[in-house]
Each structure stands twice: as C-alpha cells, then as structure tokens.
Design a protein around this motif. Structure first.
Motif, short mmCIF file in Angstrom:
data_model
loop_
_atom_site.label_atom_id
_atom_site.label_comp_id
_atom_site.label_asym_id
_atom_site.label_seq_id
_atom_site.Cartn_x
_atom_site.Cartn_y
_atom_site.Cartn_z
N LYS A 183 -4.20 -3.75 -0.15
CA LYS A 183 -3.44 -2.93 -1.10
C LYS A 183 -3.15 -1.56 -0.50
CE LYS A 183 -4.87 -4.83 -5.58
NZ LYS A 183 -5.54 -4.53 -6.87
N ASN A 184 -4.16 -0.99 0.12
CA ASN A 184 -3.99 0.33 0.73
C ASN A 184 -2.95 0.30 1.84
OD1 ASN A 184 -5.92 1.52 -0.92
ND2 ASN A 184 -7.60 1.17 0.52
N ALA A 185 -2.96 -0.78 2.62
CA ALA A 185 -1.98 -0.90 3.70
C ALA A 185 -0.56 -0.91 3.16
CB ALA A 185 -2.26 -2.16 4.51
N LEU A 186 -0.35 -1.64 2.04
CA LEU A 186 0.98 -1.68 1.43
C LEU A 186 1.36 -0.34 0.83
CD1 LEU A 186 0.86 -5.17 -0.35
CD2 LEU A 186 2.17 -4.56 1.69
N GLU A 187 0.39 0.29 0.16
CA GLU A 187 0.66 1.57 -0.49
C GLU A 187 1.03 2.65 0.52
OE1 GLU A 187 -2.84 2.30 -2.76
OE2 GLU A 187 -2.31 0.84 -4.33
N LYS A 188 0.44 2.58 1.71
CA LYS A 188 0.77 3.56 2.75
C LYS A 188 2.23 3.43 3.17
CE LYS A 188 -3.86 4.16 4.75
NZ LYS A 188 -4.71 3.93 5.94
N GLN A 189 2.79 2.24 2.99
CA GLN A 189 4.20 2.02 3.31
C GLN A 189 5.09 2.12 2.07
OE1 GLN A 189 5.15 1.75 6.50
NE2 GLN A 189 2.98 2.00 6.98
N SER A 190 4.49 2.62 0.97
CA SER A 190 5.21 2.78 -0.31
C SER A 190 5.72 1.45 -0.85
CB SER A 190 6.38 3.76 -0.15
OG SER A 190 5.91 5.04 0.24
#
Length: 247
Positions: free
Chosen positions: A215-222
């Motif tokens: 989830k964090n990986a996706l959120e970092k890419q907005s």
C-alpha cells in the motif's frame, strides 16, 4: 381455541426471533469494534442486557454467533456481486464488475469485510464439516473449487454452511462469466475456465487485503486504491484476451 393457540405460537416465535436479532446486533457491535478474540460471551450478554444462560438458548457458543454475523456480510457481498455483474453482457466486462463489486463492498461495509476475512484466515477448524453430506454436495457442484478456510469447530455448522454455500454461488457466478466471455470471444478459450475464475477471485480478494508495504509503495506514486482496481481491470482485460497456454 385453535386460532388462539396458533396466534400464541406465532407471537412466541416472533419474540424469539426478535431476541435472537437483539443478541446478534449486540455481538456484531462488539466483534466490529474489538475483533473475534477480544470478545467473550460475557461481553455479549452484558451488551445485550441478558444473562449468559439466555444467550446459550439461542447460540451454542461464540463461534456460532460470529458465523451468523459473517453470514450477514456474505449475503450483502453476494447481492452486490450479482447486481454488478448483471449490468454487463460481455464476459470480460462481467469479470471487471466483480472487482468493482468487491471494492464497493469494502468501501461501504468495511467491518463486514474484516470479519469475512477473519473467517477465511485459518482460525477455525473445518475438518468435521467436510464430512457433512451437505458440504460434499456443495464441493461436488463446484467442480471441487470452493473457498474453505482450514479450521472450523463442530459446535454449530448451519451458519458456516450457508456462508460456504454463498461462496460457492459467487464462484459459479464468476465461472459462468468466464464461459460467457469464451463464447462471445472476449476471453481466451485455450485456458480452463476454472483456472481463470480462481485467478480472478484470488486477485480480487487480495487487492482488498494488501500488505501495508505494498500500500505504501502505491501511495508513494499517488496511486489510490480505486485507481489500482481500475488499472487491474485493464490489465486483466489484456491478459485474459491474449494469454496462451504454455507449450
């Protein structure tokens, strides 16, 4: 006299059903807020303003109560899936609708999703249920593919049977959507439809239970969850329309 007797019986049945519903509502509130392990029958009795002995007149134990609430959520999920899939004619579109249905369920009923996932987590012992004639029939009808947790207790199997019956219905809905897609040319026909149905269900369920680091990986890419669902549907469309069996 007969009419008075029937009226009395009917009233008692309504009262009993209301009491059962009150207990379920109280238990649901606690399971939603504290989780399965954080709730006792004493807690539920206190919340329902009943004695613990009265609770056992309606439910064999905490597991049975929990499964009755899992069933509530599964009924809602099943209805959302059927409604969403019925909106489309092409098979590949129906599979995309499955992901949308799960996303809608997750957004609107997050507490039911949480306990549904816990039911499937391996916490409960299903060994005794698998010897039940009813379950043998369910498994047979699903070509051996039915979503069954590892463990389950033999205290009260009626609610769990209904949950797994609905899970089987959901699987068959997806399976039939794949067959429709193979017939209309929107889904490749050189792969077993069971494999595709299982793959799509696995992808769908796990999107909503993503690891925190992912989830964090996706959120970092907005990339928010809804966008990821949409992009996954696009990827499935490409994959299922072009995938070829390994030589």
């Amino acid at each position: 006299m007969a009419g008075e007797f029937m009226s009395s019986v009917s009233r008692r049945e309504r009262e009993r059903e209301q009491r059962r519903n009150d207990i379920t509502v109280a238990a649901e509130k606690l399971f939603f807020s504290k989780g399965y392990d954080g709730v006792s029958m004493n807690d539920i009795a206190k919340e329902a303003e009943l004695s613990k002995a009265t609770l056992y007149l309606y439910f064999d134990n905490k597991e049975a109560l929990f499964f009755s609430i899992v069933l509530r959520g599964t009924i809602i999920l099943n209805e959302i899936i059927k409604q969403e899939i019925s909106k489309f004619e092409k098979g590949i579109e129906k599979l995309g609708a499955l992901l949308d249905a799960y996303f809608e369920f997750a957004q609107n009923y997050p507490d039911y999703l949480k306990i549904y996932n816990y039911f499937q987590s391996g916490k409960f012992d299903l060994k005794n249920i698998l010897t039940n004639d009813y379950m043998k029939k369910i498994i047979s009808q699903s070509n051996g593919v039915v979503n069954i947790p590892f463990d389950f207790s033999n205290s009260d199997i009626s609610y769990s049977n209904e949950v797994m019956k609905l899970q089987n219905e959901m699987f068959l809905t997806v399976y039939e959507s794949v067959e429709i897609g193979m017939a209309d040319g929107t889904i490749c026909s050189d792969v077993d439809p069971t494999e595709i149905a299982v793959l799509v269900i696995l992808i769908t369920e796990n999107i909503l239970n993503m690891r925190p680091d992912l989830k964090n990986a996706l959120e970092k890419q907005s990339i928010h969850q809804k966008k990821f669902v949409v992009d996954t549907i696009d990827l499935l469309n490409q994959m299922l329309g072009n995938i070829k069996k390994s030589q």
